[in-house]
Design a protein around this motif. Structure first.
Motif, short mmCIF file in Angstrom:
data_model
loop_
_atom_site.label_atom_id
_atom_site.label_comp_id
_atom_site.label_asym_id
_atom_site.label_seq_id
_atom_site.Cartn_x
_atom_site.Cartn_y
_atom_site.Cartn_z
N TYR A 1 62.38 -33.62 -24.56
CA TYR A 1 62.64 -34.99 -24.11
C TYR A 1 63.49 -35.73 -25.13
O TYR A 1 64.46 -36.40 -24.79
CB TYR A 1 61.30 -35.71 -23.88
N ASN B 1 58.92 -39.70 -26.12
CA ASN B 1 58.31 -39.86 -24.80
C ASN B 1 56.93 -40.53 -24.86
O ASN B 1 56.18 -40.49 -23.89
CB ASN B 1 58.23 -38.52 -24.08
N HIS C 1 56.01 -43.68 -24.75
CA HIS C 1 55.81 -44.73 -23.74
C HIS C 1 55.62 -44.13 -22.35
O HIS C 1 54.81 -44.63 -21.57
CB HIS C 1 56.97 -45.73 -23.73
N VAL C 2 56.34 -43.08 -22.07
CA VAL C 2 56.19 -42.40 -20.77
C VAL C 2 54.77 -41.87 -20.64
O VAL C 2 54.11 -42.09 -19.62
CB VAL C 2 57.22 -41.25 -20.63
N ASN D 1 52.29 -44.72 -20.21
CA ASN D 1 52.36 -45.28 -18.86
C ASN D 1 51.73 -44.37 -17.83
O ASN D 1 51.03 -44.85 -16.92
CB ASN D 1 53.82 -45.59 -18.48
N ILE E 1 56.21 -37.64 -9.50
CA ILE E 1 56.85 -37.37 -10.79
C ILE E 1 57.90 -36.30 -10.57
O ILE E 1 57.61 -35.24 -10.01
CB ILE E 1 55.82 -36.93 -11.84
#
Length: 82
Positions: free
Chosen positions: A15, A23, A25-26, A29, A45
């Motif tokens: 990533y 990644n 924050h991904v 979330n 996704i």
């Protein structure tokens, strides 16, 4: 557990190479969504297979990690760079 940590590290590295960002924050979330009642089934996704960045094996491992969090609506596809 050790293999899972290695897989997660590898996914994070892929990533980072592709986006230039981490990644974290991904992942935060997605975990938040997973914790919200009724939300997980509303999320699709998309996992792209991007030439020179990842492969079917890394996509499979990403899908397994997402399944472990409860996500089942996952679209794996080949990303075409023109």
């Amino acid at each position: 557990m050790k293999n899972n940590e290695q897989d997660t590290r590898k996914i994070t590295e892929i990533y980072q190479r592709y986006t230039g960002k981490g990644n974290e924050h991904v992942i935060e979330n997605l975990r938040w969504i997973a914790g919200q009642e009724g939300m997980i089934d509303k999320v699709i996704i998309r996992l792209p297979e991007i030439p020179e960045f990842n492969n079917e094996q890394s996509i499979f491992k990403s899908e397994q990690a997402l399944n472990a969090e409860g996500f089942t609506n996952i679209d794996c596809f080949k990303y075409v760079i023109r």
